[in-house]
Design a protein around this motif. Structure first.
Motif, mmCIF file in Angstrom:
data_model
loop_
_atom_site.group_PDB
_atom_site.id
_atom_site.type_symbol
_atom_site.label_atom_id
_atom_site.label_comp_id
_atom_site.label_asym_id
_atom_site.label_seq_id
_atom_site.Cartn_x
_atom_site.Cartn_y
_atom_site.Cartn_z
ATOM 1 N N THR A 45 36.369 -6.078 -62.638
ATOM 2 C CA THR A 45 36.078 -5.914 -64.066
ATOM 3 C C THR A 45 36.777 -6.963 -64.923
ATOM 4 N N ARG A 46 37.698 -7.702 -64.354
ATOM 5 C CA ARG A 46 38.457 -8.692 -65.132
ATOM 6 C C ARG A 46 37.964 -10.123 -64.913
ATOM 7 N N ARG A 47 36.875 -10.267 -64.199
ATOM 8 C CA ARG A 47 36.439 -11.635 -63.889
ATOM 9 C C ARG A 47 36.077 -12.433 -65.137
ATOM 10 N N ARG A 48 35.479 -11.741 -66.130
ATOM 11 C CA ARG A 48 35.150 -12.457 -67.356
ATOM 12 C C ARG A 48 36.416 -12.951 -68.061
ATOM 13 N N ALA A 49 37.412 -12.048 -68.133
ATOM 14 C CA ALA A 49 38.664 -12.443 -68.783
ATOM 15 C C ALA A 49 39.349 -13.567 -68.022
ATOM 16 N N LEU A 50 39.300 -13.496 -66.703
ATOM 17 C CA LEU A 50 39.924 -14.547 -65.899
ATOM 18 C C LEU A 50 39.142 -15.859 -66.021
ATOM 19 N N SER A 51 37.835 -15.743 -66.279
ATOM 20 C CA SER A 51 37.015 -16.946 -66.481
ATOM 21 C C SER A 51 37.442 -17.688 -67.729
ATOM 22 N N VAL A 52 37.882 -16.920 -68.729
ATOM 23 C CA VAL A 52 38.362 -17.561 -69.961
ATOM 24 C C VAL A 52 39.605 -18.393 -69.673
ATOM 25 N N TYR A 53 40.504 -17.863 -68.851
ATOM 26 C CA TYR A 53 41.692 -18.627 -68.463
ATOM 27 C C TYR A 53 41.289 -19.937 -67.788
ATOM 28 N N ARG A 54 40.304 -19.855 -66.890
ATOM 29 C CA ARG A 54 39.863 -21.054 -66.187
ATOM 30 C C ARG A 54 39.202 -22.043 -67.152
ATOM 31 N N ALA A 55 38.449 -21.502 -68.126
ATOM 32 C CA ALA A 55 37.776 -22.379 -69.089
ATOM 33 C C ALA A 55 38.779 -23.108 -69.967
ATOM 34 N N LEU A 56 39.937 -22.465 -70.187
ATOM 35 C CA LEU A 56 40.985 -23.088 -71.007
ATOM 36 C C LEU A 56 41.857 -24.037 -70.184
ATOM 37 N N GLY A 57 41.495 -24.217 -68.923
ATOM 38 C CA GLY A 57 42.201 -25.201 -68.106
ATOM 39 C C GLY A 57 43.172 -24.644 -67.103
ATOM 40 N N ALA A 58 43.238 -23.321 -66.977
ATOM 41 C CA ALA A 58 44.155 -22.730 -66.001
ATOM 42 C C ALA A 58 43.642 -22.963 -64.590
ATOM 43 N N SER A 59 44.536 -23.285 -63.702
ATOM 44 C CA SER A 59 44.153 -23.530 -62.313
ATOM 45 C C SER A 59 44.077 -22.217 -61.545
ATOM 46 N N LYS A 60 43.459 -22.295 -60.358
ATOM 47 C CA LYS A 60 43.399 -21.112 -59.502
ATOM 48 C C LYS A 60 44.819 -20.626 -59.157
ATOM 49 N N ARG A 61 45.705 -21.565 -58.952
ATOM 50 C CA ARG A 61 47.076 -21.223 -58.596
ATOM 51 C C ARG A 61 47.748 -20.447 -59.729
ATOM 52 N N TYR A 62 47.494 -20.881 -60.973
ATOM 53 C CA TYR A 62 48.093 -20.196 -62.115
ATOM 54 C C TYR A 62 47.545 -18.765 -62.215
ATOM 55 N N VAL A 63 46.222 -18.631 -62.046
ATOM 56 C CA VAL A 63 45.601 -17.314 -62.158
ATOM 57 C C VAL A 63 46.129 -16.383 -61.070
ATOM 58 N N SER A 64 46.188 -16.846 -59.837
ATOM 59 C CA SER A 64 46.681 -16.009 -58.741
ATOM 60 C C SER A 64 48.153 -15.664 -58.947
ATOM 61 N N SER A 65 48.945 -16.631 -59.451
ATOM 62 C CA SER A 65 50.365 -16.361 -59.715
ATOM 63 C C SER A 65 50.521 -15.293 -60.787
ATOM 64 N N MET A 66 49.660 -15.348 -61.807
ATOM 65 C CA MET A 66 49.717 -14.361 -62.877
ATOM 66 C C MET A 66 49.395 -12.961 -62.337
ATOM 67 N N LEU A 67 48.358 -12.885 -61.486
ATOM 68 C CA LEU A 67 47.988 -11.595 -60.923
ATOM 69 C C LEU A 67 49.080 -11.030 -60.015
ATOM 70 N N PHE A 68 49.684 -11.914 -59.229
ATOM 71 C CA PHE A 68 50.782 -11.469 -58.369
ATOM 72 C C PHE A 68 51.974 -11.016 -59.207
ATOM 73 N N ALA A 69 52.257 -11.716 -60.318
ATOM 74 C CA ALA A 69 53.372 -11.332 -61.189
ATOM 75 C C ALA A 69 53.122 -9.967 -61.819
ATOM 76 N N GLU A 70 51.870 -9.727 -62.250
ATOM 77 C CA GLU A 70 51.527 -8.421 -62.812
ATOM 78 C C GLU A 70 51.732 -7.314 -61.778
ATOM 79 N N LEU A 71 51.255 -7.591 -60.590
ATOM 80 C CA LEU A 71 51.374 -6.580 -59.538
ATOM 81 C C LEU A 71 52.830 -6.342 -59.154
ATOM 82 N N THR A 72 53.640 -7.390 -59.180
ATOM 83 C CA THR A 72 55.065 -7.237 -58.866
ATOM 84 C C THR A 72 55.736 -6.317 -59.866
ATOM 85 N N LEU A 73 55.380 -6.458 -61.167
ATOM 86 C CA LEU A 73 55.928 -5.558 -62.175
ATOM 87 C C LEU A 73 55.533 -4.109 -61.895
ATOM 88 N N LEU A 74 54.248 -3.903 -61.562
ATOM 89 C CA LEU A 74 53.790 -2.555 -61.247
ATOM 90 C C LEU A 74 54.497 -2.003 -60.013
#
Length: 429
Positions: A330-359
């Motif tokens: 359900t978050r693919r659209r939101a993650l697409s915005v990050y990619r459109a703004l120039g975020a790399s795959k590595r940045y996106v995956s790092s962000m998701l891992f960081a979120e999960l680490t907090l949880l």
């Protein structure tokens, strides 16, 4: 990436975030509670001395009974006779009882658990003294009325002060305090597994021969199979009734072999007198580990519960992974915005891992709190005898929490990888 950004992302997925935290917490709480109990129940508090310390058994039971069962206790005549074979080695001949204690200047009385034993008990089981010292062999043999107090008994009777030299009434008889122990706990209570392996250690310790002289009755088992007339405690001393425990400690293998030879000669001599009738191994010298196993201190139910707790924790982690699959879809659209703004795959995956680490960290902290609550409830449910087992041992819980944290991160690798490599995440320019 900022912490505030991660928190905002988690708030946007609040339901999923709460479910992930609760799944991790319940899985870890169930596993932590079960494993804490199992860890303490299966531990051997004498593992560092099991190579030179032995529990002595002699098989003088009915030949008509189950040959697989070995009598766990000794008779008075056997126990006192075996002490004579020790030489320079140490031996603790012991049994448990209860005595009514009273301070001479107080009207209050207390029923305190008591252990009658020989003085080597304190060195064999590594007790530490806060005040004074144990009684001597001479005081034991001479039936001197002396007593060693536990920290609890000293607090009750003497308000935790140095009570060495003070007098105390035990069942109406005057005893002199010669020592006070520091906090002494042993779980399981290896030196006495017959009544309750997880009971607290005793409040009072008195010389073995003094206890016999004062007719201090055993509180634990008193077993026998022969038809022997008895009219009182004194008659028990001359019968084959078993009720004593003997632990021995050797300084060398030669001393152990010498005692083993003397024990073999003793049992052979007794068999000529019509005892030891079962015709198989007549005596054993068991290490603390063997003695715990013989008494099945950790039963099959405990092992089954631990396995179920592990399975439950794995199921919780699988559910976390499934939730992440659904959430990231359900978050693919939101993650697409990050990619459109120039975020790399590595940045996106790092962000998701960081979120999960907090949880995961939140779930682990809550899981440890649930573990503490679970152990507290078990202590109230089973009473004071379960207090030694239902205690929070942080080491295995922290290890379990770390394993759970890595397990959650590992479970998220596949959904995060698929999400970051999905074609729908790209925005065509």
């Amino acid at each position: 990436m900022r912490l505030s950004t991660l928190v905002c992302n988690l708030k946007s997925q609040s339901l999923v975030s709460v479910l992930v935290v609760l799944l991790i917490a319940t899985g870890l709480g169930a596993f932590g509670t079960t494993y804490s109990v199992y860890h303490i129940m299966s531990s051997n508090p004498m593992s560092d001395v099991q190579h030179d310390t032995r529990y002595v058994t002699i098989d003088d039971w009915s030949p008509d009974k189950d040959l697989q069962w070995t009598p766990p206790l000794l008779s008075y005549q056997d126990g006192t006779a075996l002490l004579q074979f020790l030489g320079a080695s140490k031996g603790a001949l012991t049994y448990d009882s209860k005595l009514v204690a009273q301070h001479p200047n107080s009207s209050y009385v207390y029923e305190l658990t008591t252990r009658a034993t020989t003085p080597d008990f304190f060195s064999i089981f590594h007790t530490q003294f806060k005040y004074g010292a144990p009684w001597s062999f001479e005081e034991d043999v001479n039936r001197t009325a002396v007593v060693v107090l536990s920290s609890h008994a000293n607090k009750v009777l003497f308000d935790s002060s140095d009570s060495v030299g003070q007098l105390v009434y035990l069942d109406g008889k005057v005893y002199t305090v010669v020592g006070v122990l520091t906090e002494f706990e042993m779980t399981p209570k290896v030196y006495d597994l017959h009544v309750d392996p997880y009971a607290a250690t005793e409040d009072l310790y008195i010389p073995f021969h003094t206890a016999i002289e004062h007719d201090v009755l055993p509180h634990g088992r008193l077993l026998g199979w022969r038809d022997e007339p008895m009219s009182g405690f004194r008659d028990v001393l001359t019968t084959s009734m078993i009720w004593l425990q003997l632990w021995v400690q050797f300084d060398s293998k030669q001393d152990m072999e010498a005692f083993n030879t003397a024990l073999a000669g003793y049992t052979e001599q007794q068999s000529l007198k019509g005892r030891m009738l079962r015709g198989h191994k007549q005596f054993e010298l068991l290490s603390s580990a063997q003695w715990l196993e013989r008494n099945q201190v950790v039963n099959g139910d405990s092992k089954l519960l631990l396995m179920l707790a592990i399975v439950f924790l794995v199921i919780c982690l699988v559910c976390v992974s499934a939730l992440l699959f659904a959430s990231y879809a359900t978050r693919r659209r939101a993650l697409s915005v990050y990619r459109a703004l120039g975020a790399s795959k590595r940045y996106v995956s790092s962000m998701l891992f960081a979120e999960l680490t907090l949880l995961a960290l939140g779930g682990c902290v809550l899981g440890m709190l649930l573990t503490a609550l679970g152990l507290s409830y078990m202590e109230k449910l089973y009473g004071s005898s379960y207090q030694q087992v239902a205690s929070l041992d942080l080491t295995p819980i922290v290890i379990a929490a770390v394993c759970c944290l890595f397990g959650v991160i590992l479970a998220s690798v596949l959904p995060i990888s698929q999400c970051c490599h999905s074609k729908s995440i790209y925005i065509r320019r």
